[in-house]
Design a protein around this motif. Structure first.
Motif, PDB file in Angstrom:
ATOM      1  N   THR A 109       0.808  -1.222   0.000  1.00 23.71           N
ATOM      2  CA  THR A 109       0.000   0.000   0.000  1.00 23.71           C
ATOM      3  C   THR A 109       0.843   1.275   0.000  1.00 23.71           C
ATOM      4  N   PHE A 110       2.151   1.148   0.232  1.00 26.09           N
ATOM      5  CA  PHE A 110       3.010   2.335   0.177  1.00 26.09           C
ATOM      6  C   PHE A 110       3.095   2.871  -1.243  1.00 26.09           C
ATOM      7  N   ASN A 111       2.687   2.079  -2.222  1.00 23.28           N
ATOM      8  CA  ASN A 111       2.659   2.527  -3.616  1.00 23.28           C
ATOM      9  C   ASN A 111       1.460   3.408  -3.928  1.00 23.28           C
ATOM     10  N   ILE A 112       0.543   3.502  -2.989  1.00 24.73           N
ATOM     11  CA  ILE A 112      -0.695   4.237  -3.235  1.00 24.73           C
ATOM     12  C   ILE A 112      -0.543   5.706  -2.856  1.00 24.73           C
ATOM     13  N   TYR A 113      -0.788   6.586  -3.821  1.00 29.91           N
ATOM     14  CA  TYR A 113      -0.768   8.024  -3.563  1.00 29.91           C
ATOM     15  C   TYR A 113      -2.192   8.564  -3.459  1.00 29.91           C
ATOM     16  N   TYR A 114      -3.086   8.001  -4.207  1.00 26.43           N
ATOM     17  CA  TYR A 114      -4.463   8.457  -4.219  1.00 26.43           C
ATOM     18  C   TYR A 114      -5.372   7.264  -4.476  1.00 26.43           C
ATOM     19  N   MET A 115      -6.607   7.387  -4.069  1.00 21.44           N
ATOM     20  CA  MET A 115      -7.611   6.363  -4.291  1.00 21.44           C
ATOM     21  C   MET A 115      -8.887   7.033  -4.777  1.00 21.44           C
ATOM     22  N   GLY A 116      -9.728   6.253  -5.396  1.00 23.59           N
ATOM     23  CA  GLY A 116     -10.951   6.860  -5.910  1.00 23.59           C
ATOM     24  C   GLY A 116     -12.012   5.837  -6.254  1.00 23.59           C
ATOM     25  N   TRP A 117     -13.147   6.368  -6.659  1.00 24.29           N
ATOM     26  CA  TRP A 117     -14.275   5.562  -7.108  1.00 24.29           C
ATOM     27  C   TRP A 117     -14.648   5.962  -8.529  1.00 24.29           C
ATOM     28  N   PHE A 118     -14.849   4.955  -9.329  1.00 24.24           N
ATOM     29  CA  PHE A 118     -15.379   5.131 -10.670  1.00 24.24           C
ATOM     30  C   PHE A 118     -16.666   4.325 -10.762  1.00 24.24           C
ATOM     31  N   ARG A 119     -17.444   4.606 -11.786  1.00 25.93           N
ATOM     32  CA  ARG A 119     -18.644   3.808 -12.004  1.00 25.93           C
ATOM     33  C   ARG A 119     -18.867   3.622 -13.490  1.00 25.93           C
ATOM     34  N   GLN A 120     -19.560   2.535 -13.801  1.00 23.30           N
ATOM     35  CA  GLN A 120     -19.869   2.244 -15.194  1.00 23.30           C
ATOM     36  C   GLN A 120     -21.272   1.680 -15.288  1.00 23.30           C
TER      37      GLN A 120
ATOM     38  N   ALA B 253     -10.494   2.208  -6.978  1.00 23.88           N
ATOM     39  CA  ALA B 253      -9.231   2.235  -7.684  1.00 23.88           C
ATOM     40  C   ALA B 253      -8.171   2.966  -6.858  1.00 23.88           C
ATOM     41  N   ALA B 254      -6.923   2.655  -7.139  1.00 25.09           N
ATOM     42  CA  ALA B 254      -5.819   3.305  -6.443  1.00 25.09           C
ATOM     43  C   ALA B 254      -4.648   3.464  -7.400  1.00 25.09           C
ATOM     44  N   GLY B 255      -3.801   4.443  -7.127  1.00 28.30           N
ATOM     45  CA  GLY B 255      -2.666   4.632  -8.026  1.00 28.30           C
ATOM     46  C   GLY B 255      -1.647   5.608  -7.495  1.00 28.30           C
ATOM     47  N   GLY B 256      -0.666   5.898  -8.315  1.00 28.60           N
ATOM     48  CA  GLY B 256       0.405   6.816  -8.012  1.00 28.60           C
ATOM     49  C   GLY B 256       1.445   6.721  -9.116  1.00 28.60           C
ATOM     50  N   PRO B 257       2.497   7.447  -9.099  1.00 28.14           N
ATOM     51  CA  PRO B 257       2.902   8.432  -8.089  1.00 28.14           C
ATOM     52  C   PRO B 257       2.640   9.873  -8.532  1.00 28.14           C
ATOM     53  N   TYR B 258       1.549  10.117  -9.252  1.00 31.67           N
ATOM     54  CA  TYR B 258       1.306  11.450  -9.783  1.00 31.67           C
ATOM     55  C   TYR B 258       0.792  12.393  -8.715  1.00 31.67           C
ATOM     56  N   ILE B 259       1.039  13.667  -8.951  1.00 28.95           N
ATOM     57  CA  ILE B 259       0.586  14.706  -8.046  1.00 28.95           C
ATOM     58  C   ILE B 259      -0.882  14.972  -8.299  1.00 28.95           C
ATOM     59  N   GLY B 260      -1.634  15.194  -7.237  1.00 24.31           N
ATOM     60  CA  GLY B 260      -3.030  15.510  -7.387  1.00 24.31           C
ATOM     61  C   GLY B 260      -3.905  14.269  -7.379  1.00 24.31           C
ATOM     62  N   ILE B 261      -5.137  14.431  -7.804  1.00 23.77           N
ATOM     63  CA  ILE B 261      -6.109  13.339  -7.847  1.00 23.77           C
ATOM     64  C   ILE B 261      -6.615  13.241  -9.274  1.00 23.77           C
ATOM     65  N   PRO B 262      -6.098  12.289 -10.014  1.00 32.26           N
ATOM     66  CA  PRO B 262      -6.496  12.186 -11.421  1.00 32.26           C
ATOM     67  C   PRO B 262      -7.958  11.792 -11.577  1.00 32.26           C
TER      68      PRO B 262
END
Length: 124
Positions: free
Chosen positions: A27-38, A96-105
């Motif tokens: 989880t140290f790879n996670i910079y941001y998390m979010g929810w998407f829907r389809q 969803a989760a991701g990184g290492p970008y700045i902000g919340i994509p």
């Protein structure tokens, strides 16, 4: 990183649901998390995202004032509290989760890790 989403279900319009998403693994790879829907026949769309603190969050226009995303760092878990649900909120919701970008994509392409999806159905 593994993501486990839960909390979907069937609710009447105007009702509420709370989705949860627990992260495990590296989880140290996670910079941001979010929810998407389809929704059926539609593209996957961003709903809400959160950074390292609950003060750092961002919402799609469709979610503003109705949905609240929060994060429990100690539990590696995020939540999506959904109030005043509408039939058009019906969709499969993905954590969803991701990184290492700045902000919340807002684009799904910048999220490397995905949960299995949970169905949310809002009846009219």
């Amino acid at each position: 990183v593994q993501l486990q989403a839960s909390g979907g279900g069937l609710v009447q319009a105007g009702g509420s649901l709370r989705l949860s998403c627990a992260a495990s693994g590296q989880t140290f790879n996670i910079y941001y998390m979010g929810w998407f829907r389809q929704a059926p026949g539609k593209d996957r769309e961003f709903v809400a995202g959160i950074g390292s603190s609950n003060d750092n969050s961002y919402y799609a226009d469709s979610a503003k004032d109705r949905f609240t995303i929060s994060r429990d760092i100690a539990k590696n878990t995020i939540y999506l509290q959904m109030n005043s649900l509408k039939p058009e909120d019906t969709a499969v919701y993905y954590c969803a989760a991701g990184g290492p970008y700045i902000g919340i994509p807002m684009t799904f392409k910048l999220y490397q890790y995905w949960g299995q999806g949970t169905q949310v159905t809002v009846s009219s």
